[in-house]
Structure formats: structure tokens, C-alpha cells
Design an enzyme around this catalytic site. Structure first.
Site, PDB file in Angstrom:
ATOM      1  N   GLY A   1     -13.477 -13.754  47.110  1.00 57.05           N
ATOM      2  CA  GLY A   1     -13.465 -14.457  45.824  1.00 57.05           C
ATOM      3  C   GLY A   1     -12.164 -15.148  45.486  1.00 57.05           C
TER       4      GLY A   1
ATOM      5  N   GLY B   1     -11.194 -18.051  46.852  1.00 59.19           N
ATOM      6  CA  GLY B   1     -11.271 -19.508  46.977  1.00 59.19           C
ATOM      7  C   GLY B   1     -11.203 -20.031  48.395  1.00 59.19           C
TER       8      GLY B   1
ATOM      9  N   GLU C   1       8.825  -2.686  44.608  1.00 56.89           N
ATOM     10  CA  GLU C   1       9.112  -3.923  45.353  1.00 56.89           C
ATOM     11  C   GLU C   1      10.528  -4.421  45.053  1.00 56.89           C
ATOM     12  OE1 GLU C   1       7.201  -4.773  47.686  1.00 56.89           O
ATOM     13  OE2 GLU C   1       5.510  -3.501  47.130  1.00 56.89           O
TER      14      GLU C   1
ATOM     15  N   ASP D   1       5.840   2.193  54.371  1.00 60.38           N
ATOM     16  CA  ASP D   1       7.301   2.146  54.509  1.00 60.38           C
ATOM     17  C   ASP D   1       7.789   3.333  55.338  1.00 60.38           C
ATOM     18  OD1 ASP D   1       7.180   0.004  52.770  1.00 60.38           O
ATOM     19  OD2 ASP D   1       7.611   1.228  50.988  1.00 60.38           O
TER      20      ASP D   1
HETATM   21  P1  ADP Z   1     -14.037 -16.633  49.071  1.00 57.92           P
HETATM   22  O1  ADP Z   1     -14.580 -17.645  50.007  1.00 57.92           O
HETATM   23  O2  ADP Z   1     -12.544 -16.487  49.172  1.00 57.92           O
HETATM   24  O3  ADP Z   1     -14.708 -15.318  49.062  1.00 57.92           O
HETATM   25  P2  ADP Z   1     -15.020 -18.496  47.121  1.00 57.92           P
HETATM   26  O4  ADP Z   1     -14.321 -19.734  47.532  1.00 57.92           O
HETATM   27  O5  ADP Z   1     -16.428 -18.365  47.529  1.00 57.92           O
HETATM   28  O6  ADP Z   1     -14.220 -17.207  47.598  1.00 57.92           O
HETATM   29  O7  ADP Z   1     -14.887 -18.340  45.549  1.00 57.92           O
HETATM   30  C1  ADP Z   1     -15.997 -18.131  44.735  1.00 57.92           C
HETATM   31  C2  ADP Z   1     -15.843 -18.883  43.428  1.00 57.92           C
HETATM   32  O8  ADP Z   1     -14.741 -18.354  42.685  1.00 57.92           O
HETATM   33  C3  ADP Z   1     -15.522 -20.342  43.618  1.00 57.92           C
HETATM   34  O9  ADP Z   1     -16.676 -21.096  43.775  1.00 57.92           O
HETATM   35  C4  ADP Z   1     -14.791 -20.665  42.340  1.00 57.92           C
HETATM   36  O10 ADP Z   1     -15.688 -20.879  41.296  1.00 57.92           O
HETATM   37  C5  ADP Z   1     -14.044 -19.397  42.019  1.00 57.92           C
HETATM   38  N1  ADP Z   1     -12.662 -19.409  42.537  1.00 57.92           N
HETATM   39  C6  ADP Z   1     -12.146 -18.547  43.425  1.00 57.92           C
HETATM   40  N2  ADP Z   1     -10.849 -18.822  43.672  1.00 57.92           N
HETATM   41  C7  ADP Z   1     -10.537 -19.894  42.932  1.00 57.92           C
HETATM   42  C8  ADP Z   1      -9.348 -20.660  42.765  1.00 57.92           C
HETATM   43  N3  ADP Z   1      -8.212 -20.359  43.414  1.00 57.92           N
HETATM   44  N4  ADP Z   1      -9.394 -21.707  41.926  1.00 57.92           N
HETATM   45  C9  ADP Z   1     -10.521 -22.005  41.266  1.00 57.92           C
HETATM   46  N5  ADP Z   1     -11.664 -21.334  41.384  1.00 57.92           N
HETATM   47  C10 ADP Z   1     -11.698 -20.279  42.192  1.00 57.92           C
HETATM   48 ZN    ZN Z   2       7.096  -0.492  49.935  1.00 59.93          ZN
END
Ligand code: ADP
Ligand code: ZN
Length: 598
Positions: free
Chosen positions: A201, A203, A422, A499
Site C-alpha cells: 500500500g 504506491g 535512532e 544491533d
Molecule cells: P502497493 O503496490 O505498494 O501495494 P498501491 O500502489 O497499490 O500499493 O497503492 C494502493 C493505493 O493507495 C493507490 O492506488 C493510491 O490510491 C494509494 N497510495 C499509496 N501510496 C500512495 C502515495 N505515495 N501517494 C498517493 N497515493 C498513494
Molecule cells: Zn538500532
């Protein structure tokens, strides 16, 4: 189509059934004709007299104890077989038809045999013909792959918030896809394969789509799980079919989601079982090495875990670029939330940055989901605007099933502990190895573990000195030491497990392999004890040395606590600090120290 095929098949089965039935009836008739008529028993004398008067029509000669024959009246008779040599001649002289029984059987058998075999052969022929047709059709269907293509999708890099590094990387490739000839002229080879790795999720798919649509090329999306098939060879055939479609399109982006489903580390020396997935992986490797890389085809793949992939996939010419796509930090969350509030009626009092602060560890997908759920609640109420109330409800819906956290207090403790931990690593690096760059510190968990800290050791060093190694151990120990100083001995966490492993590995090799211990001397302890050998004395020495390093680091940290505090506060505020931020804090701190000493 399938129905039609079945109808045709039914017809064929009907024909076969009729053929078989006819041949059975025919052979039964033949059988009845010869064997089932009423039989009269004649004495040999009577038989001879009937021959003399010419009443016998035919005799079936055999070696059996009885002879069979037919009278002119049509009656069948049997009589004793004298088994004399001249019987046949005698019968022939009397104009009796002689049938050698063997021949007669053969005729009946041949008829039956031919008819039956014809039936069976026909049956077999139709069955196999149909089956192989069906099977090859089915195989074709299985081995071709459904991919979704989107050419005119409206996604572009403006729809992707945060992840600057990954975005910049992919944006470079837009031009390559648009003008591959330009790069070809200079003999430049663009990366053929790029792996995007990071939590779900974040992007990854979105960015792959953005690349294709900004370059104006086709987007072929498949999932690694599509290639996991029970039938041998189907996965590999699907890979070939995918690349064939890609080459036909000339320019395109292939996107393989969940690449780990095909590209898992191969189980070398394992007891079979993984043959099929090996074949699929090999097909992928072959296809990727197959195209020259200037055709305007780019393969992107996504995975949650880079460490589970087979190294062969990551070699030059395959997926030689790996880009991390992490969870969004505060700034990125503000951007994402802005993106998803843009076209929605949101009330004036809604505070994006406050919500961004409360959504630590949320992925982009989760933030999008949050805003969508809020919109749904508002729509249900037919409210004029989406308000704080709707967002609040949506928040609990989105985190439902997760550990219950007070929204305003979400992960406050986790964040604080991670920030100090960190900050400890970063501060000790700057203090002890100022020539090393600290390129990034973050409290957003990465795929490599809790929190994130990256340090670049100057790459032009062929050997590591004893001092480098000792300092690296101190850097590793610093996280835990700061936890102990700030939160107390009872509140130290499991966050230091990597670590500790790292510190132990460095120190152990120093002592066991590099002869860097005064107490244990120039001895390779693996040679001396064998790889698994444990020596109590050795353990004690390592332990004591580690304790000494721990104490020294603790003193260094206590003396420079204000630097740690500054970095930790910066992390709590921004979540991710870049190299300039860290350097600014360090230089500011050193300036103050210098003034005090003066
Ligand atoms: P992944 O492929 O990394 O599992 P996705 O690209 O399928 O994630 O993300 C799912 C949805 O979440 C996208 O269609 C978008 O609506 C939202 N999303 C996730 N990351 C972002 C981001 N960095 N910017 C804008 N929307 C995002
Ligand atoms: Zn550490």
C-alpha cells in the site's frame, strides 16, 4: 464453444456405439449359425451310409473326438471321429464338402476380430484425437496470460506523494521509454529491470502505472501468483507468453506484482518439489537476458520483502536496480492527505497536519482509505461537509482489528522510544566517525526492521582498521544505551536485537579471524575449533570485551546527551531527517561545545 465440442463428441460416441453393436450382433449370428443349431448324434455306421446315399453336405474335419457336419436337409450332426488318414479323401470322393475346422474357426474369428477391432480402433482414435485436441487447447489457454493493460490511464507522478527517491529514479526512465534510440546512439544501457520493495500500500503499483502513462506506453500488469501453477511448464509458458506480448507492443512497461511468488530463493539441494517454480524462475531470467534493453521495454517488479528473492534475479542485466518504497513520513502523509482531500468538500476546521501526525505508520493506501471512509460517513448523513467527526469515525474503522490505540495518542510511546534509539546511532556515528556520512535517519519502520538509520562508510577503503570495527560496534550498541539512559534499565526494548547481532558478529570476527585481540592472539579459531566449536574461554573474552565497549560508549553518550536530545526531537517533529539536517544539528552542537571549552 465448449458446448459445441460436446455435441460433436456425443455424435462420435454414438457412431462408435453403433459400430460396436453391429459387430457384436454379426459375430453372434455367425456363432449361432455354426454352433447353436440342434445337433443329431449319428453312429459312425449311419454316417457312412448317409455318405453313400449322398445325404451329407459337408463335414468339418478336426482332431477332436467328434466330427461335425451338415446334412442336405440342413440338420447338423455329430459323429465319432475315426481320425483316419484317408477320411478326407474318402469324403471328397463322395462329393462331400470338407471344411478343415481350423480354417473355419479362423474365418469366424477373423470376421469377429476385424469387426471388433475396427470398432475399438475407431473408438480409440476418436478418443485420443479429441483428448489431445482438448488438452492442447486447454494448455494454450492456461499458458497464455491475462494481463491488464492501461494505456490512457491518467495516473502521473503528481498523483504519487512522498517517495521522492523512488519517483526521481523512475522519472529518469520516462525519457528512455520515449526515446530509446537516443540512448542507443550513445551505447547507453538503461536498467532493464527495477524492483520496488517496501510494505504493501505504499504506491509501488501506482508508480509503475505513472511511469507507463507519463511515457505514453502500454502497461502490462501481472501478479507473481499467476505463474504458480500445478501443471508442469505452465508457469514458464506464461512467462514466455507475457514477454512475447511485450515484444509485440515494442514499447511498454511490464509490471510483475508479488515477484517473490516466482523469485523465491531456490532451495538448492532440496528434495525436489520446487522443480516447477525453478522452471518458471529460469524462464523469467532467460527472457530478461534475452532482450537487449534498448527496445523500450522496462520490467518493474514489486515485493514486500527483498531478502527472500533469489540472488540470480538481482544480477546485472536482470533486476539490477532496487528501489525502496517506504511508509510515508510526516511530510509525505501531509502530501498524501492533501491529495485525497483536494476534490472533497472538507470543513474549514479540518487540520491536515494534525491528522498527519496522528497517522504514524499509515501507508498511502490506508490514508486514501481513511479519507474515503470519512466521505462515505458524510454522504450517508447527507452532511454538507466532511467534518472532524466523520474522519474520527473513519479512523477507527480503518484501524479496526488492529491494536486499539487512542487516536490522539497513537504510538506516542513507540515513536519516542524509536526516536531516541535512532538518535543514539546517529549521534555516536557523528561523534566517533565524523568521516562517515549519515545519509538518513527515520523513525518510520523500514522493511529491514524497526526504525531506520543509514550510514555510508567511505567506500574507497580496501581494509577496515581495528578502530573502524570497534567504532562500528559502538554505533550498533548506541541505540540500546540511549534507551537505557532515557527510559531506565527496566524499559529497554526488543528494538536492539539486530544491533546486538551485528555487534556480536563484528567483535567475534575480530577475535576469531582477524587476530585483533591481545588476549587470544593470532589464531583463527574456526580452524582451531571447527565452525561449530565453542570455547568457554573465547566466549568469556568476547563477553568482557563487549562489556568494555558498552561502558565506553555509554560514557561518550552521557557526555553528549544534548546532541542526542536534539536529534531525537528533530525526529519526533519530522520523522525523517536528511543528511543536511543531521549535519546542521551536529555542527551547531560542536560549535556550542567549542565555545564552552573556550
Ligand atoms: P502497493 O503496490 O505498494 O501495494 P498501491 O500502489 O497499490 O500499493 O497503492 C494502493 C493505493 O493507495 C493507490 O492506488 C493510491 O490510491 C494509494 N497510495 C499509496 N501510496 C500512495 C502515495 N505515495 N501517494 C498517493 N497515493 C498513494
Ligand atoms: Zn538500532
Amino acid at each position: 464453444m465448449l458446448e459445441l465440442l460436446n455435441k460433436k463428441q456425443n455424435k462420435i460416441y454414438g457412431i462408435i456405439a453403433i459400430v460396436v453393436a453391429i459387430s457384436m450382433v454379426a459375430s453372434f449370428a455367425v456363432y449361432k449359425e455354426y454352433f447353436q443349431q440342434e445337433v443329431t448324434e449319428l453312429s459312425y455306421q449311419k454316417f457312412l451310409s448317409k455318405i453313400e446315399v449322398g445325404e451329407v453336405k459337408e463335414v468339418h474335419l478336426s482332431e477332436a473326438s467328434t466330427l461335425k457336419g451338415k446334412l442336405n436337409s440342413g440338420d447338423v450332426f455329430i459323429t465319432d471321429n475315426p481320425r483316419t488318414d484317408n477320411l478326407k479323401e474318402m469324403l471328397l470322393k463322395q462329393d462331400v464338402k470338407v471344411i478343415e475346422v481350423n480354417e473355419q474357426f479362423t474365418i469366424v474369428q477373423i470376421i469377429t476380430f476385424i469387426v471388433l477391432m475396427g470398432g475399438f480402433a475407431g473408438l480409440a482414435f476418436f478418443l485420443t484425437k479429441n483428448n489431445s485436441k482438448q488438452a492442447s487447447k486447454e494448455y494454450d489457454k492456461m499458458s497464455s496470460i491475462d494481463y491488464s493493460t492501461e494505456k490512457k490511464s491518467q495516473v502521473n507522478f503528481r498523483n504519487v506523494a512522498g517517495n521522492e527517491e523512488a519517483k526521481n529514479n523512475l522519472m529518469e526512465m520516462v525519457d528512455f521509454l520515449k526515446n530509446p534510440e537516443k540512448y542507443q546512439r550513445y551505447g547507453a544501457r538503461m536498467p532493464r529491470g527495477v524492483i520496488l520493495y517496501g510494505p504493501p500500500g505504499t504506491g509501488k503499483t501506482l508508480m509503475a502505472k505513472a511511469l507507463a502513462s507519463e511515457a505514453g506506453v502500454d502497461f502490462l500488469a501481472v501478479s507473481g501468483s499467476d505463474f504458480v501453477q500445478i501443471y508442469a511448464g505452465v508457469g514458464a509458458a506464461r512467462i514466455r507468453s507475457l514477454f512475447k506480448s511485450a515484444t509485440e507492443k515494442e514499447k511498454c512497461v511490464i509490471f510483475i506484482d508479488e515477484i517473490d511468488a516466482i523469485g523465491k530463493k531456490r532451495d538448492r539441494g532440496g528434495l525436489g518439489g520446487s522443480d516447477e517454480s525453478d522452471r518458471t524462475l529460469n524462464a523469467l531470467l532467460t527472457e530478461m537476458s534475452g532482450f537487449k534493453g534498448n527496445e523500450g521495454i522496462v520490467v518493474l517488479a514489486a515485493t514486500n520483502r527483498l531478502d527472500t528473492l533469489d540472488e540470480a534475479l538481482l544480477r546485472p542485466g536482470r533486476f539490477d536496480r532496487q528501489i525502496e518504497v517506504g511508509l510515508p513520513d510526516l511530510k509525505a502523509r501531509i502530501e498524501i492527505l492533501s491529495l485525497y482531500t483536494q476534490n472533497r468538500p472538507i470543513s474549514e476546521d479540518f487540520n491536515i497536519s494534525a491528522l498527519a501526525q496522528q497517522t504514524v505508520y499509515f501507508s498511502g493506501a490506508k490514508l486514501e482509505n481513511l479519507m474515503n471512509e470519512a466521505a462515505i460517513y458524510a454522504a450517508r448523513e447527507e452532511a454538507e461537509l466532511i467534518t472532524e467527526k466523520h474522519i474520527d469515525k473513519a479512523f477507527y474503522k480503518v484501524i479496526a482489528g488492529e491494536e486499539k490505540k487512542d487516536r490522539s495518542n497513537i504510538a506516542v510511546i513507540d515513536r519516542k522510544i524509536t526516536a531516541y534509539h535512532e538518535a543514539g546511532h546517529a549521534a555516536v556515528t557523528k561523534l566517533l566517525c565524523p568521516e562517515n556520512r549519515v545519509t538518513k535517519v527515520t523513525i518510520i519502520p523500514s522493511t529491514k526492521g524497526a526504525g531506520g538509520f543509514s550510514m555510508n562508510i567511505p567506500p574507497d577503503k580496501m581494509y577496515h582498521t581495528k578502530k573502524d570495527m570497534l567504532n562500528n560496534i559502538k554505533v550498533a550498541l548506541a541505540g540500546r544505551i540511549v534507551e537505557e539512559i532515557i527510559f531506565g534499565e527496566d524499559n529497554i526494548t526488543t528494538g536492539a536485537s539486530n544491533d546486538i547481532q551485528r555487534a556480536t558478529e563484528i567483535l567475534t570476527s575480530m577475535i576469531k579471524r582477524f587476530g585483533m585481540s591481545n588476549k587470544l592472539g593470532m589464531i583463527n579459531y574456526d580452524v582451531l575449533l571447527g565452525q561449530q566449536g565453542v570455547d568457554q574461554n573465547l566466549v568469556e573474552v568476547i563477553n568482557k570485551e563487549m562489556q568494555k565497549l558498552y561502558d565506553e560508549t555509554k560514557i561518550a553518550i552521557e557526555e553528549n546527551l544534548p546532541l542526542v536530545e536534539t536529534i531525537a526531537e528533530g525526529l519526533l517533529e519530522k520523522e525523517t531527517l536528511k543528511e543536511e539536517d543531521i549535519d546542521g544539528m551536529f555542527n551547531g552542537y560542536m560549535g556550542k561545545v567549542a565555545e564552552i571549552i573556550k
